[in-house]
Design a protein around this motif. Structure first.
Motif, PDB file in Angstrom:
ATOM      1  N   GLY A  65       1.307   0.545  -0.203  1.00 34.63           N
ATOM      2  CA  GLY A  65       2.152   1.420   0.592  1.00 34.63           C
ATOM      3  C   GLY A  65       1.411   2.231   1.635  1.00 34.63           C
ATOM      4  O   GLY A  65       0.249   2.010   1.962  1.00 34.63           O
ATOM      5  N   ARG A  66       2.145   3.217   2.148  1.00 30.54           N
ATOM      6  CA  ARG A  66       1.620   4.127   3.184  1.00 30.54           C
ATOM      7  C   ARG A  66       1.408   5.507   2.562  1.00 30.54           C
ATOM      8  O   ARG A  66       2.214   5.942   1.742  1.00 30.54           O
ATOM      9  CB  ARG A  66       2.610   4.213   4.342  1.00 30.54           C
TER      10      ARG A  66
ATOM     11  N   ALA B 198     -10.541   1.961  -0.366  1.00 27.20           N
ATOM     12  CA  ALA B 198     -10.859   1.178  -1.568  1.00 27.20           C
ATOM     13  C   ALA B 198      -9.608   0.587  -2.199  1.00 27.20           C
ATOM     14  O   ALA B 198      -9.643  -0.504  -2.773  1.00 27.20           O
ATOM     15  CB  ALA B 198     -11.590   2.055  -2.575  1.00 27.20           C
ATOM     16  N   LYS B 199      -8.470   1.298  -2.110  1.00 29.56           N
ATOM     17  CA  LYS B 199      -7.229   0.831  -2.733  1.00 29.56           C
ATOM     18  C   LYS B 199      -6.376   0.001  -1.787  1.00 29.56           C
ATOM     19  O   LYS B 199      -5.319  -0.514  -2.187  1.00 29.56           O
ATOM     20  CB  LYS B 199      -6.398   2.042  -3.204  1.00 29.56           C
ATOM     21  N   GLY B 200      -6.791  -0.084  -0.518  1.00 29.52           N
ATOM     22  CA  GLY B 200      -6.000  -0.838   0.450  1.00 29.52           C
ATOM     23  C   GLY B 200      -4.742  -0.122   0.877  1.00 29.52           C
ATOM     24  O   GLY B 200      -3.733  -0.750   1.230  1.00 29.52           O
ATOM     25  N   ILE B 201      -4.779   1.208   0.875  1.00 26.35           N
ATOM     26  CA  ILE B 201      -3.602   2.008   1.246  1.00 26.35           C
ATOM     27  C   ILE B 201      -3.739   2.429   2.708  1.00 26.35           C
ATOM     28  O   ILE B 201      -4.787   2.929   3.139  1.00 26.35           O
ATOM     29  CB  ILE B 201      -3.484   3.258   0.352  1.00 26.35           C
ATOM     30  N   ALA B 202      -2.691   2.267   3.493  1.00 21.96           N
ATOM     31  CA  ALA B 202      -2.696   2.668   4.900  1.00 21.96           C
ATOM     32  C   ALA B 202      -2.377   4.159   5.015  1.00 21.96           C
ATOM     33  O   ALA B 202      -1.432   4.650   4.394  1.00 21.96           O
ATOM     34  CB  ALA B 202      -1.673   1.848   5.678  1.00 21.96           C
ATOM     35  N   VAL B 203      -3.188   4.855   5.798  1.00 26.52           N
ATOM     36  CA  VAL B 203      -2.954   6.302   6.002  1.00 26.52           C
ATOM     37  C   VAL B 203      -1.953   6.470   7.148  1.00 26.52           C
ATOM     38  O   VAL B 203      -2.241   6.147   8.307  1.00 26.52           O
ATOM     39  CB  VAL B 203      -4.265   7.040   6.323  1.00 26.52           C
TER      40      VAL B 203
ATOM     41  N   VAL C  47       8.839   8.821  -3.652  1.00 27.64           N
ATOM     42  CA  VAL C  47       7.520   9.216  -3.136  1.00 27.64           C
ATOM     43  C   VAL C  47       6.700   9.717  -4.315  1.00 27.64           C
ATOM     44  O   VAL C  47       7.190  10.514  -5.127  1.00 27.64           O
ATOM     45  CB  VAL C  47       7.635  10.304  -2.047  1.00 27.64           C
ATOM     46  N   ARG C  48       5.471   9.245  -4.402  1.00 30.02           N
ATOM     47  CA  ARG C  48       4.629   9.566  -5.543  1.00 30.02           C
ATOM     48  C   ARG C  48       3.513  10.526  -5.134  1.00 30.02           C
ATOM     49  O   ARG C  48       3.017  10.484  -4.007  1.00 30.02           O
ATOM     50  CB  ARG C  48       4.021   8.270  -6.088  1.00 30.02           C
ATOM     51  N   LEU C  49       3.101  11.415  -6.053  1.00 28.46           N
ATOM     52  CA  LEU C  49       1.967  12.319  -5.838  1.00 28.46           C
ATOM     53  C   LEU C  49       0.773  11.794  -6.626  1.00 28.46           C
ATOM     54  O   LEU C  49       0.879  11.538  -7.828  1.00 28.46           O
ATOM     55  CB  LEU C  49       2.312  13.742  -6.300  1.00 28.46           C
ATOM     56  N   THR C  50      -0.367  11.630  -5.938  1.00 29.38           N
ATOM     57  CA  THR C  50      -1.572  11.091  -6.574  1.00 29.38           C
ATOM     58  C   THR C  50      -2.764  11.985  -6.278  1.00 29.38           C
ATOM     59  O   THR C  50      -2.923  12.458  -5.146  1.00 29.38           O
ATOM     60  CB  THR C  50      -1.862   9.663  -6.059  1.00 29.38           C
ATOM     61  N   SER C  51      -3.598  12.195  -7.296  1.00 30.98           N
ATOM     62  CA  SER C  51      -4.853  12.941  -7.138  1.00 30.98           C
ATOM     63  C   SER C  51      -6.011  11.970  -7.309  1.00 30.98           C
ATOM     64  O   SER C  51      -6.045  11.191  -8.268  1.00 30.98           O
ATOM     65  CB  SER C  51      -4.948  14.061  -8.176  1.00 30.98           C
ATOM     66  N   ILE C  52      -6.996  12.017  -6.386  1.00 30.35           N
ATOM     67  CA  ILE C  52      -8.108  11.074  -6.481  1.00 30.35           C
ATOM     68  C   ILE C  52      -9.098  11.470  -7.569  1.00 30.35           C
ATOM     69  O   ILE C  52      -9.874  10.645  -8.046  1.00 30.35           O
ATOM     70  CB  ILE C  52      -8.840  10.921  -5.128  1.00 30.35           C
ATOM     71  N   THR C  53      -9.111  12.728  -7.973  1.00 28.12           N
ATOM     72  CA  THR C  53     -10.035  13.175  -9.028  1.00 28.12           C
ATOM     73  C   THR C  53      -9.351  13.280 -10.378  1.00 28.12           C
ATOM     74  O   THR C  53     -10.016  13.484 -11.398  1.00 28.12           O
ATOM     75  CB  THR C  53     -10.644  14.542  -8.668  1.00 28.12           C
TER      76      THR C  53
END
Length: 543
Positions: free
Chosen positions: A13-14, A46-51, A114-120
């Motif tokens: 996703g974006r 790294a995850k292939g996600i478009a900003v 819409v999902r909320l994700t934390s990288i840490t």
């Protein structure tokens, strides 16, 4: 979760990147935001996600949602379809430091897929991950409150030492560096030469007025300043709130208060939480107190605006002796040509409510004005009224001199103790690193400085001793007569009500009441000297 939502979560996703720092100082150093951006972009790559976009919040707390970029992001996430599928943050604390609010907004986002994700703190969507996110949010909330508590404690101690904690200084003051401690500058506030005279002008207008008007209200002062091009700190025009804030702020008499209100507006903290910071004063305390009394007398809670701004000569000061109600304007005849003062109770309820009188307006106006002219403004009568008051003030001045002597002795004693402590340190009998010794030195300095400051204030008041000559009394009486006879209703009304604070109209008599102290204040101001506080004593009885 429906099939559409599951499909959206499975795809890269974006993404919208949300970057935040808590303070403006962190944003100025420009370290945290670039680091967050670098890590978020690396994660997306790294995850292939478009900003798709990013939202940057420089210097905003995450304890609430009052953040412009945050709100802009949530508005975008609420669109259908949303311009992005994931909001990525460095940690959940960047998004919110309130567990309830975090869950509220997570669920709001989920409604629009819409999902909320934390990288840490990368968690899934299963119940265990949800519970872990809530526990982390609770710890973030606790840490935020602990940090706030320790920061406030440090700021209170800084204020106790007389230093400024930041923010814009009050109008009339400027921030100056008082001390350098390593890389940190300790700051204080001092009168600003560019605006300090404007503060004194505002208090003078509220206290005595100018050459054309008596004491002015907040609205009149704002107009006066705006008409003369005097602007606020931000360059704007003066309004009622700005003028009222200046006239009621104790900073101008040397008492700046820190930590007065809590997070919720209008909730004042207890006296044990408030810190009084000594600053250089701009206004004398007597003048400040008089202005507070004048503002209170004009307050809509105590006196209706129709009386404060009334065109009637005795509007707001004339009352029915029988019931104590105000006497208001009543008219009759063609074009309302006949005007009367009537008891408000009688007007509403008839004579069954009150048997108060109704008097033609001009008749009562002339009776009161003539009495004030012939009886009160008689030179001999004025001297008789003021002699006892002046004698008591002279006795108070003598007591003040004794108090000054006591304060000077207290300051000298503290200075002597400090000198002996310094000698002990120089002779090696005391260790300067001893925390108890440091505390004792600081306490003695505080006692010395406070005693000297109190003595200086008392001496200043003593130097303004009131001496009224017969010539000054005669000049005041003649000037007051001329003003009372002026045809300008507003000007005439102010001068009469300066001398007369209450008129009670009875069935067979009229009582005129005023204050000796207010009379003395008016006389002193007319001579160009400082005013004094007010009191309350009947000085005239008519009929």
């Amino acid at each position: 979760m429906n099939a559409k939502a599951s499909s959206a979560l499975a795809m890269p996703g974006r993404a919208a990147l949300y970057l935040r720092v808590s303070t403006g100082r962190q944003a100025e150093h420009d370290l945290s935001i670039p680091d967050q951006r670098r890590q978020l972009q690396a994660y997306c790559q790294a995850k292939g996600i478009a900003v798709a976009t990013e939202f940057v919040e420089p210097g905003a707390s995450a304890t609430d949602d009052k953040r412009p970029e945050f709100q802009k992001m949530m508005d975008a996430a609420s669109q259908r379809p949303a311009p992005f599928d994931i909001i990525i943050v460095h940690s959940f604390s960047r998004f919110f430091r309130d567990q309830f609010q975090l869950e509220f907004y997570v669920r709001r986002l989920a409604k629009n897929c819409v999902r909320l994700t934390s990288i840490t703190q990368d968690l899934g969507d299963d119940p265990m991950s949800t519970m872990m996110r809530q526990i982390m949010a609770l710890f973030d909330e606790y840490q935020s409150k602990e940090n706030a508590k320790h920061t406030l404690r440090a700021m209170r101690e800084n204020a106790r030492q007389g230093y400024w904690n930041g923010s814009r200084p009050p109008y009339g003051y400027r921030i100056v560096t008082a001390e350098q401690r390593g890389t940190r500058a300790k700051k204080k506030i001092e009168p600003d030469p560019l605006t300090v005279d404007h503060v004194r002008l505002m208090f003078r207008l509220a206290h005595s007025g100018d050459s054309d008007h008596g004491p002015m209200g907040v609205r009149q002062i704002a107009s006066y300043l705006n008409n003369r091009g005097i602007r606020t700190q931000t360059g704007g025009r003066w309004g009622l709130g700005g003028v009222h804030q200046v006239l009621t702020r104790t900073t101008y008499i040397g008492r700046q208060r820190f930590n007065v209100r809590g997070k919720r507006k209008g909730v004042e903290k207890g006296q044990e939480d408030i810190v009084n910071v000594a600053v250089q004063r701009i206004i004398e305390e007597d003048q400040f107190n008089t202005v507070q009394d004048l503002l209170k007398s004009r307050s809509p809670q105590l006196r209706a605006p129709r009386f404060v701004n009334s065109p009637m000569l005795l509007g707001g000061v004339v009352f029915c002796e029988n019931c104590g109600g105000a006497m208001t304007l009543r008219t009759s005849g063609k074009g309302k040509q006949y005007r009367y003062y009537t008891c408000c109770t009688t007007a509403r309820q008839g004579h069954s409510g009150c048997k108060g009188r109704t008097m033609p307006m001009e008749q009562l106006n002339d009776l009161v004005a003539n009495y004030v002219d012939m009886r009160l403004l008689n030179t001999a009568r004025l001297e008789e009224l003021l002699s006892g008051l002046l004698r008591r003030r002279a006795e108070q001045g003598d007591r003040e001199k004794d108090r000054v002597g006591d304060l000077r002795r207290q300051a000298a004693d503290a200075e002597g103790r400090l000198t002996r402590l310094y000698e002990a340190i120089e002779n090696g009998l005391a260790d300067l690193a001893d925390s108890n010794l440091k505390g004792r030195i600081a306490e003695l300095k505080r006692i010395r400085d406070a005693a000297n400051a109190d003595a200086e204030r008392a001496e200043h008041r003593g130097s303004q001793a009131i001496e009224i000559s017969k010539r000054a009394v005669a000049r005041f009486a003649e000037g007051a007569r001329q003003r009372l006879r002026a045809q300008d209703g507003t000007f005439r009304r102010h001068h009469l009500q300066t001398l007369v604070q209450r008129v009670e109209v009875g069935v067979d008599r009229i009582l005129i009441k005023g204050s000796k102290a207010t009379l003395l204040q008016t006389l002193v101001v007319s001579a160009g000297k400082p005013g004094v506080e007010t009191g309350g004593t009947t000085f005239a009885v008519l009929y």
